[in-house]
Design a protein around this motif. Structure first.
Motif, PDB file in Angstrom:
ATOM      1  N   ASP A  15       3.579  -6.285  -2.590  1.00 25.93           N
ATOM      2  CA  ASP A  15       2.359  -6.571  -3.325  1.00 25.93           C
ATOM      3  C   ASP A  15       1.918  -7.973  -2.912  1.00 25.93           C
ATOM      4  OD1 ASP A  15       0.314  -6.344  -5.303  1.00 25.93           O
ATOM      5  OD2 ASP A  15       1.561  -7.490  -6.683  1.00 25.93           O
ATOM      6  N   CYS A  16       0.698  -8.340  -3.198  1.00 28.97           N
ATOM      7  CA  CYS A  16       0.212  -9.664  -2.797  1.00 28.97           C
ATOM      8  C   CYS A  16       0.131 -10.626  -3.982  1.00 28.97           C
ATOM      9  CB  CYS A  16      -1.148  -9.535  -2.120  1.00 28.97           C
ATOM     10  SG  CYS A  16      -1.788 -11.110  -1.482  1.00 28.97           S
ATOM     11  N   ASP A  17      -0.751 -10.341  -4.929  1.00 22.19           N
ATOM     12  CA  ASP A  17      -0.971 -11.259  -6.048  1.00 22.19           C
ATOM     13  C   ASP A  17       0.268 -11.332  -6.928  1.00 22.19           C
ATOM     14  OD1 ASP A  17      -3.969 -11.908  -5.828  1.00 22.19           O
ATOM     15  OD2 ASP A  17      -3.924  -9.738  -5.659  1.00 22.19           O
ATOM     16  N   LEU A  20       3.316 -12.744  -3.139  1.00 27.16           N
ATOM     17  CA  LEU A  20       3.150 -13.622  -1.988  1.00 27.16           C
ATOM     18  C   LEU A  20       2.368 -14.884  -2.342  1.00 27.16           C
ATOM     19  CD1 LEU A  20       2.226 -10.915   0.682  1.00 27.16           C
ATOM     20  CD2 LEU A  20       4.458 -11.999   0.350  1.00 27.16           C
ATOM     21  N   VAL A 110       1.552  -5.247   3.481  1.00 27.97           N
ATOM     22  CA  VAL A 110       1.038  -5.589   2.161  1.00 27.97           C
ATOM     23  C   VAL A 110       0.310  -4.376   1.601  1.00 27.97           C
ATOM     24  CG1 VAL A 110      -0.588  -7.049   0.869  1.00 27.97           C
ATOM     25  CG2 VAL A 110       0.798  -8.044   2.702  1.00 27.97           C
ATOM     26  N   SER A 112      -1.890  -3.832  -1.905  1.00 24.64           N
ATOM     27  CA  SER A 112      -2.368  -4.596  -3.053  1.00 24.64           C
ATOM     28  C   SER A 112      -3.545  -3.926  -3.736  1.00 24.64           C
ATOM     29  CB  SER A 112      -2.795  -5.997  -2.589  1.00 24.64           C
ATOM     30  OG  SER A 112      -3.497  -6.690  -3.590  1.00 24.64           O
ATOM     31  N   LEU A 119      -8.092 -10.046  -0.166  1.00 21.12           N
ATOM     32  CA  LEU A 119      -6.777 -10.094   0.465  1.00 21.12           C
ATOM     33  C   LEU A 119      -6.790 -10.969   1.711  1.00 21.12           C
ATOM     34  CD1 LEU A 119      -5.558  -6.393   0.234  1.00 21.12           C
ATOM     35  CD2 LEU A 119      -4.365  -8.393  -0.646  1.00 21.12           C
ATOM     36  N   LEU A 123      -4.753 -14.511   1.956  1.00 15.92           N
ATOM     37  CA  LEU A 123      -3.641 -14.616   2.897  1.00 15.92           C
ATOM     38  C   LEU A 123      -3.950 -15.600   4.028  1.00 15.92           C
ATOM     39  CD1 LEU A 123      -2.613 -10.849   3.049  1.00 15.92           C
ATOM     40  CD2 LEU A 123      -1.303 -12.720   2.024  1.00 15.92           C
ATOM     41  N   VAL A 136      -2.236  -4.681   6.343  1.00 18.51           N
ATOM     42  CA  VAL A 136      -2.624  -5.069   4.991  1.00 18.51           C
ATOM     43  C   VAL A 136      -3.473  -3.946   4.411  1.00 18.51           C
ATOM     44  CG1 VAL A 136      -3.851  -6.764   3.581  1.00 18.51           C
ATOM     45  CG2 VAL A 136      -2.569  -7.520   5.599  1.00 18.51           C
ATOM     46  N   SER A 138      -5.286  -1.963   1.011  1.00 16.91           N
ATOM     47  CA  SER A 138      -5.931  -2.232  -0.271  1.00 16.91           C
ATOM     48  C   SER A 138      -6.097  -0.936  -1.058  1.00 16.91           C
ATOM     49  CB  SER A 138      -7.316  -2.853  -0.026  1.00 16.91           C
ATOM     50  OG  SER A 138      -8.128  -2.778  -1.169  1.00 16.91           O
TER      51      SER A 138
END
Length: 231
Positions: A15-17, A20, A110, A112, A119, A123, A136, A138
């Motif tokens: 996941d991003c938020d 990372l 990723v 997310s 994103l 990033l 990546v 979404s």
């Protein structure tokens, strides 16, 4: 499609938020203020509890159902722009993320709930985009966002890895639920600035995470001992 060939997962899906990048305190605050601006009687604690890890499409559907406030034209784009401006001023990567990604040998991507523009912006701003080699994904790429499994299944398929050979790194209950629905084990990360670590750990374990951790530097050890961790 490849499956597991050894002790380590074949693919690490981040996941991003909140995993990372330490973005959730910023984005939740901007979302709360903008929802209040259109007449939604909601506070930051409620937004954090209900919507952390959830796509804007799902959030606004809940707002319409629960509060009777339809999404004004241009509202989602305005929230996104407001959040990106706040990112420019405040956003940082989670501690130790860059150092860990620099040395870990695992294939990674990723997946997310954020939209592709946000994103890439986040990033790039934090210097992390280069560690994912364009992989990546979404929630805008699938029909249903988290807590449904669609995004994680899509990411695994795009990377050519069977779900059971992956691991998801998630900081939210909807994210862990999505991983579990996809048949992918999840490690719960509770080191972001938006959680009480004790509460987060209990919530993520209750959602189905196989283990929780709050220091990103611990991730290589968890992956290196995956056969024991995932039991």
């Amino acid at each position: 499609m490849s499956g597991r060939t050894g002790g380590r997962p074949e693919l690490v899906i981040f996941d991003c938020d909140g995993v990372l990048i330490d973005s959730e305190p910023i984005s939740l605050a901007r979302l709360t203020e903008n929802l209040q601006r259109i007449g939604v009687p909601i506070d930051l604690a409620t937004v954090a509890r209900r919507f952390t890890g959830t796509s804007m499409t799902s959030i606004m559907a809940h707002i319409a159902t629960d509060y009777g406030v339809p999404t004004p034209e241009g509202f989602v784009d305005a929230v996104r722009a407001d959040t990106l401006r706040a990112f420019d001023a405040e956003l940082q990567a989670i501690a130790d993320v860059a150092a860990v990604l620099e040395t870990m040998p695992d294939r990674r991507c990723v997946a997310s709930s954020s939209d592709p523009q946000r994103l890439r912006h986040a990033l790039t701003l934090t210097g992390l985009l280069r560690h994912f080699d364009g992989h990546v994904f979404s929630a805008t790429m699938v029909s249903r966002g988290k807590p449904f499994p669609d995004l994680f299944l899509y990411a695994a398929a795009q990377m050519g890895v069977a779900p059971e050979a992956c691991v998801v790194i998630e900081d939210s209950v909807p994210g862990v639920a999505a991983a579990r629905a996809a048949g992918i084990p999840a490690l719960g990360f509770c080191g972001g600035g938006h959680w009480s670590h004790d509460r987060a750990g209990a919530d993520l374990l209750a959602a189905g995470a196989v283990r929780v951790f709050d220091e990103f530097a611990d991730l290589p050890h968890l992956l290196g001992t995956w056969d024991r961790v995932s039991r």
